[in-house]
Scaffold this motif. Sequence first.
Motif, PDB file in Angstrom:
ATOM      1  N   LEU A  23      -4.519  -0.343  -7.859  1.00  0.00           N
ATOM      2  CA  LEU A  23      -4.569  -0.666  -6.430  1.00  0.00           C
ATOM      3  C   LEU A  23      -3.722   0.306  -5.613  1.00  0.00           C
ATOM      4  CD1 LEU A  23      -4.404  -4.569  -6.398  1.00  0.00           C
ATOM      5  CD2 LEU A  23      -6.294  -3.134  -5.593  1.00  0.00           C
ATOM      6  N   GLN A  24      -2.591   0.712  -6.174  1.00  0.00           N
ATOM      7  CA  GLN A  24      -1.748   1.675  -5.466  1.00  0.00           C
ATOM      8  C   GLN A  24      -2.534   2.962  -5.189  1.00  0.00           C
ATOM      9  OE1 GLN A  24       1.473   3.502  -7.643  1.00  0.00           O
ATOM     10  NE2 GLN A  24       2.626   3.915  -5.768  1.00  0.00           N
ATOM     11  N   GLN A  25      -3.292   3.429  -6.157  1.00  0.00           N
ATOM     12  CA  GLN A  25      -4.081   4.644  -5.966  1.00  0.00           C
ATOM     13  C   GLN A  25      -5.200   4.429  -4.944  1.00  0.00           C
ATOM     14  OE1 GLN A  25      -3.085   7.585  -7.109  1.00  0.00           O
ATOM     15  NE2 GLN A  25      -1.364   6.380  -7.854  1.00  0.00           N
ATOM     16  N   GLN A  26      -5.812   3.270  -4.966  1.00  0.00           N
ATOM     17  CA  GLN A  26      -6.866   2.961  -4.003  1.00  0.00           C
ATOM     18  C   GLN A  26      -6.302   2.877  -2.583  1.00  0.00           C
ATOM     19  OE1 GLN A  26      -8.523  -0.626  -5.638  1.00  0.00           O
ATOM     20  NE2 GLN A  26      -9.818   0.480  -7.087  1.00  0.00           N
ATOM     21  N   LEU A  27      -5.115   2.311  -2.443  1.00  0.00           N
ATOM     22  CA  LEU A  27      -4.457   2.233  -1.134  1.00  0.00           C
ATOM     23  C   LEU A  27      -4.149   3.626  -0.606  1.00  0.00           C
ATOM     24  CD1 LEU A  27      -1.948  -0.658  -1.898  1.00  0.00           C
ATOM     25  CD2 LEU A  27      -3.896  -0.769  -0.327  1.00  0.00           C
ATOM     26  N   LYS A  28      -3.732   4.494  -1.498  1.00  0.00           N
ATOM     27  CA  LYS A  28      -3.430   5.864  -1.095  1.00  0.00           C
ATOM     28  C   LYS A  28      -4.690   6.565  -0.598  1.00  0.00           C
ATOM     29  CE  LYS A  28      -1.310  10.126  -2.622  1.00  0.00           C
ATOM     30  NZ  LYS A  28      -0.427  10.766  -3.565  1.00  0.00           N
ATOM     31  N   THR A  29      -5.770   6.425  -1.345  1.00  0.00           N
ATOM     32  CA  THR A  29      -7.040   7.040  -0.962  1.00  0.00           C
ATOM     33  C   THR A  29      -7.542   6.490   0.376  1.00  0.00           C
ATOM     34  OG1 THR A  29      -7.610   7.358  -3.279  1.00  0.00           O
ATOM     35  CG2 THR A  29      -9.419   7.448  -1.703  1.00  0.00           C
ATOM     36  N   ALA A  30      -7.413   5.179   0.558  1.00  0.00           N
ATOM     37  CA  ALA A  30      -7.891   4.532   1.784  1.00  0.00           C
ATOM     38  C   ALA A  30      -6.895   4.655   2.935  1.00  0.00           C
ATOM     39  CB  ALA A  30      -8.187   3.055   1.503  1.00  0.00           C
ATOM     40  N   LYS A  31      -5.711   5.197   2.647  1.00  0.00           N
ATOM     41  CA  LYS A  31      -4.657   5.375   3.650  1.00  0.00           C
ATOM     42  C   LYS A  31      -4.251   4.057   4.309  1.00  0.00           C
ATOM     43  CE  LYS A  31      -5.655  10.203   4.660  1.00  0.00           C
ATOM     44  NZ  LYS A  31      -4.864  10.707   3.607  1.00  0.00           N
ATOM     45  N   VAL A  32      -4.052   3.046   3.475  1.00  0.00           N
ATOM     46  CA  VAL A  32      -3.629   1.726   3.951  1.00  0.00           C
ATOM     47  C   VAL A  32      -2.141   1.556   3.652  1.00  0.00           C
ATOM     48  CG1 VAL A  32      -3.907  -0.768   3.653  1.00  0.00           C
ATOM     49  CG2 VAL A  32      -5.910   0.733   3.558  1.00  0.00           C
ATOM     50  N   PRO A  33      -1.311   1.359   4.678  1.00  0.00           N
ATOM     51  CA  PRO A  33       0.103   1.100   4.428  1.00  0.00           C
ATOM     52  C   PRO A  33       0.298  -0.360   3.980  1.00  0.00           C
ATOM     53  CG  PRO A  33      -0.313   1.102   6.780  1.00  0.00           C
ATOM     54  CD  PRO A  33      -1.618   1.455   6.098  1.00  0.00           C
ATOM     55  N   VAL A  34       1.198  -0.556   3.036  1.00  0.00           N
ATOM     56  CA  VAL A  34       1.469  -1.897   2.523  1.00  0.00           C
ATOM     57  C   VAL A  34       2.966  -2.182   2.640  1.00  0.00           C
ATOM     58  CG1 VAL A  34       1.388  -3.403   0.494  1.00  0.00           C
ATOM     59  CG2 VAL A  34      -0.477  -1.807   0.925  1.00  0.00           C
ATOM     60  N   ILE A  35       3.276  -3.348   3.185  1.00  0.00           N
ATOM     61  CA  ILE A  35       4.662  -3.794   3.315  1.00  0.00           C
ATOM     62  C   ILE A  35       4.785  -5.088   2.526  1.00  0.00           C
ATOM     63  CG2 ILE A  35       6.461  -4.560   4.907  1.00  0.00           C
ATOM     64  CD1 ILE A  35       4.128  -2.972   6.890  1.00  0.00           C
ATOM     65  N   ILE A  36       5.716  -5.098   1.572  1.00  0.00           N
ATOM     66  CA  ILE A  36       5.953  -6.284   0.759  1.00  0.00           C
ATOM     67  C   ILE A  36       7.396  -6.707   0.987  1.00  0.00           C
ATOM     68  CG2 ILE A  36       5.940  -7.270  -1.560  1.00  0.00           C
ATOM     69  CD1 ILE A  36       4.015  -4.981  -2.365  1.00  0.00           C
ATOM     70  N   THR A  37       7.593  -7.968   1.362  1.00  0.00           N
ATOM     71  CA  THR A  37       8.952  -8.460   1.570  1.00  0.00           C
ATOM     72  C   THR A  37       9.283  -9.535   0.537  1.00  0.00           C
ATOM     73  OG1 THR A  37       8.412 -10.251   3.133  1.00  0.00           O
ATOM     74  CG2 THR A  37       8.750  -8.054   4.059  1.00  0.00           C
ATOM     75  N   PHE A  38      10.488  -9.438   0.012  1.00  0.00           N
ATOM     76  CA  PHE A  38      11.010 -10.452  -0.895  1.00  0.00           C
ATOM     77  C   PHE A  38      12.280 -11.016  -0.277  1.00  0.00           C
ATOM     78  CE2 PHE A  38       8.401  -8.100  -3.874  1.00  0.00           C
ATOM     79  CZ  PHE A  38       7.859  -9.105  -4.650  1.00  0.00           C
ATOM     80  N   ASP A  39      12.251 -12.292   0.021  1.00  0.00           N
ATOM     81  CA  ASP A  39      13.420 -12.994   0.522  1.00  0.00           C
ATOM     82  C   ASP A  39      13.659 -14.172  -0.406  1.00  0.00           C
ATOM     83  OD1 ASP A  39      14.004 -11.575   3.093  1.00  0.00           O
ATOM     84  OD2 ASP A  39      11.926 -12.123   3.471  1.00  0.00           O
ATOM     85  N   GLY A  40      14.811 -14.775  -0.280  1.00  0.00           N
ATOM     86  CA  GLY A  40      15.103 -15.939  -1.105  1.00  0.00           C
ATOM     87  C   GLY A  40      16.587 -16.197  -1.171  1.00  0.00           C
ATOM     88  N   TRP A  41      16.913 -17.279  -1.812  1.00  0.00           N
ATOM     89  CA  TRP A  41      18.316 -17.651  -1.976  1.00  0.00           C
ATOM     90  C   TRP A  41      19.004 -16.650  -2.884  1.00  0.00           C
ATOM     91  CZ3 TRP A  41      18.290 -20.502   1.896  1.00  0.00           C
ATOM     92  CH2 TRP A  41      17.346 -21.481   2.110  1.00  0.00           C
TER      93      TRP A  41
END
Length: 148
Positions: A23-41
């Motif tokens: 998926l990372q390679q497909q995102l690069k090809t499609a030029k889609v930026p991805v933001i993933i947030t991890f929050d928690g205690w």
Amino acid sequence: MEKSEKRSMKRSIKELESRFAMLQQQLKTAKVPVIITFDGWGASGKGTLIGKMILNLDPRGFEVCAMDEADAAEKRYPFLYRYWLKLPAKGEITIFDRSWNQEISVFRVDREKKHKCFKEQLESVLRFERQLCDDGAVLLKFFLNISK
């Protein structure tokens, strides 16, 4: 958990890790930026989970940003400015270990830190996230909870 369940879970995790790398390679090809947030205690395993998640990714296509409390220089700028600087380019991934969501939730949970600007900051976050998505970014937000 039984041994067969553990083996099955490990197999599933391996398959998902491989799929995420593709998926990372497909995102690069499609030029889609991805933001993933991890929050928690505290001690909920954010860092450990992020470490496992990035193990099979191409390091040229992602950045992990561990966000501590804003320092004196960062506090001179608008609330979301330091996050804005870390946003991914098109086709790349940014993973936030603590995000703007954590800062908002602290105001909500900790009565001593109750801030008069809570509502304003919450509205800023909603606008910020809408702008990101309207611009084509994929935003994935996770909150890790621990219990006995």
